[in-house]
Design an enzyme around this catalytic site. Sequence first.
Site, PDB file in Angstrom:
ATOM      1  N   THR A   1      34.693  40.844  54.824  1.00 54.37           N
ATOM      2  CA  THR A   1      35.881  39.215  54.606  1.00 54.37           C
ATOM      3  C   THR A   1      35.746  39.088  55.592  1.00 54.37           C
ATOM      4  O   THR A   1      37.075  39.368  56.407  1.00 54.37           O
ATOM      5  CB  THR A   1      35.998  39.359  53.345  1.00 54.37           C
ATOM      6  OG1 THR A   1      35.212  40.366  52.022  1.00 54.37           O
ATOM      7  CG2 THR A   1      36.815  38.375  52.870  1.00 54.37           C
TER       8      THR A   1
ATOM      9  N   VAL B   1      31.711  38.529  40.746  1.00 49.97           N
ATOM     10  CA  VAL B   1      32.275  37.812  41.336  1.00 49.97           C
ATOM     11  C   VAL B   1      34.042  38.444  42.290  1.00 49.97           C
ATOM     12  O   VAL B   1      34.692  39.225  40.652  1.00 49.97           O
ATOM     13  CB  VAL B   1      33.111  36.472  40.737  1.00 49.97           C
ATOM     14  CG1 VAL B   1      33.536  35.999  41.126  1.00 49.97           C
ATOM     15  CG2 VAL B   1      31.808  35.456  40.068  1.00 49.97           C
ATOM     16  N   GLY B   2      34.562  38.885  43.182  1.00 51.29           N
ATOM     17  CA  GLY B   2      35.182  39.623  43.489  1.00 51.29           C
ATOM     18  C   GLY B   2      36.550  38.738  43.319  1.00 51.29           C
ATOM     19  O   GLY B   2      36.915  37.721  43.002  1.00 51.29           O
TER      20      GLY B   2
END
Length: 355
Positions: free
Chosen positions: A223, A252-253
């Site tokens: 990320t 969804v993180g």
Amino acid sequence: MKKPISLVLMAVLCLLPSFVLAQKRSIGGVPQLQGPQNPRLAFVIHGGAGVIARGSLTPEKEKEIRTKLEEVVLAGYKALQAGKTSVDAVELAIRMMEDSPLFNAGRGAVFNHDGKNELDSSIMDGKTQAAGAVAGLHHVKNPITLARAVMERSPHVMMVGDGAEKFAKEQNVELVDEKYFFTQERWDELQKILKEEKTKLLDKKSGEALSPSSELPYNKFGTVGAVALDKDGNLAAGTSTGGMTNKKYGRVGDSPIIGAGTYANNNSCAVSGTGWGEFFIRLTVARDIASMMEYHALPVQQAADRVIKQKLQTAGGDGGVIALDKFGNIGISFNTEGMYRAYIDINGKPVVEIY
Ligand code: ASP
């Protein structure tokens, strides 16, 4: 003979205080002593935390990553020097990393279980607490730009999936074909994990217990994020990701969750996180670091360490954060083997680190 010696002595005596100061200002290589009298422009980026064991990267790959991180951190810092806002600098830097296949964001996003790329991102303005977040995108080239559009051009904080992409179209945010996000390396990573999963399933059928590690997500992240402090003393933070390889469709993180993966408040700090998102959400990692500073007056580095090295660690999660306080002090903390990161030191020089 006497003269040169006394000259040398004088020079040493003159230089000593600044040397001592420089030492004091550097804890673990990170400058620490900015205060109300000497705030500074500050800029920090990360390119993901995870298992990046020494030697696991080829020298060429490591060089490529380091070069990119330096290019990005300098670009963001130059934008701040040119008078751009912290929000501008964060968006600019994250776009550059989204455009690079080296990181798990935008172009280099990982694949989910279905072999699709689903992108998440968010941004927050520390001055106003305005925030924008997007999740589950398949066609947006730069999710951070859409997150900013949600923040500045909609009455909402978070938009997801088709609706978010419809909004992107209305706002002239660039859309691309899904093929744009295909990289062989990420595809191969998914195939490897799917194969491992199949083997584990066979184990299950044969009655053998699954090993605990089989429940862990693939432990390599990537990320991207940035935190900035501009000339007006305003903080901003942003994060962008493809999530985790083999994540379930629709998962969804933390990256697009304000208070989990991203947070900014001029009263405390700006934070961008990377790591095992489910833990970052449960522990509200970014906001917790800000709370440590707000309620317990902890310096930014200590606040970050408390949350990452104690709370996250104890909970069984892993990852890291970059953080900045309102004077430009940097907090960097991770409990993984490495975290791609870069910052501008007190001399205005870029520092790039991995381990
Ligand atoms: N935090 C991201 C997520 O869980 C993954 C990462 O940081 O690599 O979606």
